[in-house]
Design a protein around this motif. Structure first.
Motif, PDB file in Angstrom:
ATOM      1  N   ALA A   1       0.754  -1.175  -0.082  1.00 40.03           N
ATOM      2  CA  ALA A   1       0.084  -0.078   0.078  1.00 40.03           C
ATOM      3  C   ALA A   1       0.681   0.846  -0.683  1.00 40.03           C
ATOM      4  O   ALA A   1       0.289   2.533  -0.312  1.00 40.03           O
ATOM      5  CB  ALA A   1      -0.700  -0.206   1.017  1.00 40.03           C
TER       6      ALA A   1
ATOM      7  N   LEU B   1      -4.740   9.089  -4.830  1.00 41.28           N
ATOM      8  CA  LEU B   1      -4.880   7.642  -4.608  1.00 41.28           C
ATOM      9  C   LEU B   1      -6.933   7.459  -4.611  1.00 41.28           C
ATOM     10  O   LEU B   1      -7.599   6.825  -5.008  1.00 41.28           O
ATOM     11  CB  LEU B   1      -5.387   7.670  -2.774  1.00 41.28           C
TER      12      LEU B   1
ATOM     13  N   GLY C   1      -9.818   5.906  -6.176  1.00 40.02           N
ATOM     14  CA  GLY C   1     -11.014   4.842  -5.585  1.00 40.02           C
ATOM     15  C   GLY C   1     -12.102   5.305  -6.587  1.00 40.02           C
ATOM     16  O   GLY C   1     -13.573   4.736  -6.473  1.00 40.02           O
TER      17      GLY C   1
ATOM     18  N   MET D   1     -11.326  -0.445  -9.894  1.00 45.39           N
ATOM     19  CA  MET D   1     -10.427  -0.406  -8.534  1.00 45.39           C
ATOM     20  C   MET D   1     -10.498  -0.920  -8.681  1.00 45.39           C
ATOM     21  O   MET D   1      -9.937  -1.439  -7.191  1.00 45.39           O
ATOM     22  CB  MET D   1     -10.020   1.365  -8.312  1.00 45.39           C
ATOM     23  N   ARG D   2     -12.014  -1.627  -7.255  1.00 43.71           N
ATOM     24  CA  ARG D   2     -12.394  -2.061  -7.236  1.00 43.71           C
ATOM     25  C   ARG D   2     -12.365  -3.571  -6.929  1.00 43.71           C
ATOM     26  O   ARG D   2     -11.993  -4.893  -5.601  1.00 43.71           O
ATOM     27  CB  ARG D   2     -14.299  -2.625  -6.915  1.00 43.71           C
TER      28      ARG D   2
ATOM     29  N   GLU E   1      -8.523  -3.875  -6.187  1.00 45.16           N
ATOM     30  CA  GLU E   1      -8.266  -4.455  -4.534  1.00 45.16           C
ATOM     31  C   GLU E   1      -8.915  -5.511  -3.898  1.00 45.16           C
ATOM     32  O   GLU E   1      -8.633  -6.107  -3.170  1.00 45.16           O
ATOM     33  CB  GLU E   1      -9.076  -2.784  -4.135  1.00 45.16           C
TER      34      GLU E   1
ATOM     35  N   THR F   1     -14.701   2.375  -1.471  1.00 48.11           N
ATOM     36  CA  THR F   1     -13.649   1.601  -2.358  1.00 48.11           C
ATOM     37  C   THR F   1     -12.662   3.566  -1.821  1.00 48.11           C
ATOM     38  O   THR F   1     -11.233   3.034  -1.892  1.00 48.11           O
ATOM     39  CB  THR F   1     -13.138   2.061  -3.026  1.00 48.11           C
TER      40      THR F   1
ATOM     41  N   TRP G   1     -11.891   2.583   1.298  1.00 48.87           N
ATOM     42  CA  TRP G   1     -10.527   1.601   1.912  1.00 48.87           C
ATOM     43  C   TRP G   1      -8.750   1.939   1.892  1.00 48.87           C
ATOM     44  O   TRP G   1      -8.195   1.823   2.133  1.00 48.87           O
ATOM     45  CB  TRP G   1     -11.766   1.007   0.898  1.00 48.87           C
ATOM     46  N   LEU G   2      -8.708   2.221   0.451  1.00 50.00           N
ATOM     47  CA  LEU G   2      -7.354   3.041  -0.215  1.00 50.00           C
ATOM     48  C   LEU G   2      -6.920   3.907   0.948  1.00 50.00           C
ATOM     49  O   LEU G   2      -5.747   3.703   1.163  1.00 50.00           O
ATOM     50  CB  LEU G   2      -7.557   3.508  -1.194  1.00 50.00           C
ATOM     51  N   GLU G   3      -7.655   4.950   1.625  1.00 47.94           N
ATOM     52  CA  GLU G   3      -6.287   5.710   2.827  1.00 47.94           C
ATOM     53  C   GLU G   3      -6.724   5.067   3.756  1.00 47.94           C
ATOM     54  O   GLU G   3      -5.893   5.154   4.630  1.00 47.94           O
ATOM     55  CB  GLU G   3      -7.940   6.872   2.289  1.00 47.94           C
TER      56      GLU G   3
ATOM     57  N   ARG H   1      -5.846   1.800   4.366  1.00 51.33           N
ATOM     58  CA  ARG H   1      -4.431   0.631   3.863  1.00 51.33           C
ATOM     59  C   ARG H   1      -3.747   1.622   4.074  1.00 51.33           C
ATOM     60  O   ARG H   1      -3.186   1.402   4.061  1.00 51.33           O
ATOM     61  CB  ARG H   1      -5.002   1.110   2.225  1.00 51.33           C
ATOM     62  N   LEU H   2      -3.815   2.537   3.094  1.00 48.20           N
ATOM     63  CA  LEU H   2      -2.558   3.424   2.871  1.00 48.20           C
ATOM     64  C   LEU H   2      -1.855   3.859   4.679  1.00 48.20           C
ATOM     65  O   LEU H   2      -0.352   3.739   4.746  1.00 48.20           O
ATOM     66  CB  LEU H   2      -2.404   5.234   2.283  1.00 48.20           C
TER      67      LEU H   2
END
Length: 388
Positions: free
Chosen positions: A23, A45, A49, A54-55, A58, A92, A95-97, A99-100
């Motif tokens: 990530a 990022l 999403g 992108m979903r 991931e 999504t 989730w990305l933020e 995870r980062l």
């Protein structure tokens, strides 16, 4: 102790760790240019999403690395499908933020905690602390050596705990939405209904064939006539061949889930069914009113199976008795009547799978079914199926 060490014997513990490291690969690249860019990377990022695909990306990563499932597994805890709504896109992005953020913390601790353990050992030996440690030690002393295992134990807890946390977040943020859960439930319901229908098909077809074979064989033995035995064998052969065709068709549907169901007999084929029952010894008085070929396909197919089961019950339970069959096609309904004398006027209504199947077929088509004595010494199967 064994329980505490168990997570470190599972491969998924380390694949979750790898997932968190992945990530921060892209933001880490910006650090070499300017540390501020690592924070600016949050904006693109979030924009990524919002892309529906992108979903999928991931979801595939999460299934492989967080749960150990393959992308083609039937599990539905993590979805591998494009975002269908803005709510899916929003989840999504979150989730990305997340995870980062979690990945950055885990990556930093993964590097810093072993460094701290080495610094504690050096401090215990009177050496100097290395550069870049996030915790500065003052002085030196042997007791620092007693603290040196603590950073490694903390790192182990971080690896296991962050893996559990990111997996729970994945199931929450990459899991199915309410609409997707409803769609999956409807698909599962359709599968169960199809399995139930196939079970009824096999019961009706194979049960009818076996009943005809048993009745014909018994009648041929009792008649002790070569001519009658020849007719009985012909009837057994024809009924068995028809049952084998039904069995092959049903097994083909089971082997190929996407294969359409076709070739099922309809009420247009009722003449063959009536002749098979007559050849088995039943004395049928059959009457057909109305055009059978105009019936809707699903009504005609289910009507055939209902008539088949009713005639099978006549042969199985009543034997060679006179039976009256009436099939009537009206403007708005199909009516099936099968009536035969009871061997015992005091017999109770049947509770077998065949009669239950007749009632279930009628109910699925919005119709009605009556099975049981009619009060006049006859057993009656009467079914009304709407044509709409």
């Amino acid at each position: 102790m064994v329980r505490l060490l168990r997570p470190f014997g599972r491969a998924v513990t380390y694949t979750r760790w790898l997932h968190l490291f992945m990530a921060v690969v892209w933001p880490a690249m910006w650090i070499f240019l300017d540390e501020a860019w690592a924070f600016v990377s949050v904006v693109p990022l979030a924009a990524a999403g919002l892309v529906p695909g992108m979903r999928v990306v991931e979801g595939v990563q999460a299934r492989l690395l967080l749960t150990g499932h393959r992308p083609d597994d039937t599990t539905t805890d993590i979805v591998v499908a494009p975002s269908a709504t803005w709510a899916d896109r929003g989840r999504t992005v979150v989730w990305l933020e997340a995870r980062l953020l979690i990945g950055s913390c885990v990556a930093m601790l993964t590097v810093q905690l072993p460094v701290l353990a080495v610094d504690l050992v050096n401090a215990a030996r009177g050496g100097r602390q290395g550069e870049g440690s996030f915790l500065r030690l003052t002085g030196s002393g042997w007791w620092y050596g007693l603290l040196s295992p603590l950073p490694l134990l903390l790192l182990a807890a971080v690896v296991v705990g962050s893996g559990e946390l990111i997996t729970r977040l994945a199931r929450r943020l990459l899991g199915p939405s309410a609409a997707e859960r409803l769609s999956a439930l409807e698909e599962r319901t359709e599968q169960l209904l199809e399995r139930n229908r196939i079970a009824r098909e096999l019961h009706d077809s194979i049960g009818h064939a076996l009943t005809v074979a048993v009745v014909q064989a018994g009648a041929a033995r009792a008649a002790n006539s070569a001519e009658f035995t020849d007719r009985a064998l012909t009837a057994i052969e024809e009924t068995g061949r028809s049952a084998l065709e039904d069995l092959e068709r049903v097994l083909g549907v089971l082997r190929e889930s996407e294969r359409p169901v076709s070739g099922r007999p309809t009420l247009v084929d009722a003449v063959r069914l009536l002749e098979s029952a007559r050849a088995s010894g039943a004395k049928l008085d059959a009457e057909v009113a109305g055009p059978l070929e105009t019936l809707p396909g699903h009504v005609s197919r289910e009507g055939y199976r209902i008539l088949q089961e009713a005639l099978t019950n006549v042969l199985r339970h009543a034997g060679a008795v006179p039976a009256r069959v009436r099939v009537e096609v009206a403007e708005d309904a199909l009516t099936l009547d099968v009536r035969n004398p009871l061997p015992d006027a005091r017999a109770a209504p049947g509770r077998g799978a065949g009669l239950r199947g007749i009632r279930e077929r009628a109910a699925l088509l919005g119709g009605r079914a009556h099975t049981g004595p009619d009060g006049a010494g006859d057993w009656l199967v009467r079914v009304e199926l709407p044509l709409g």
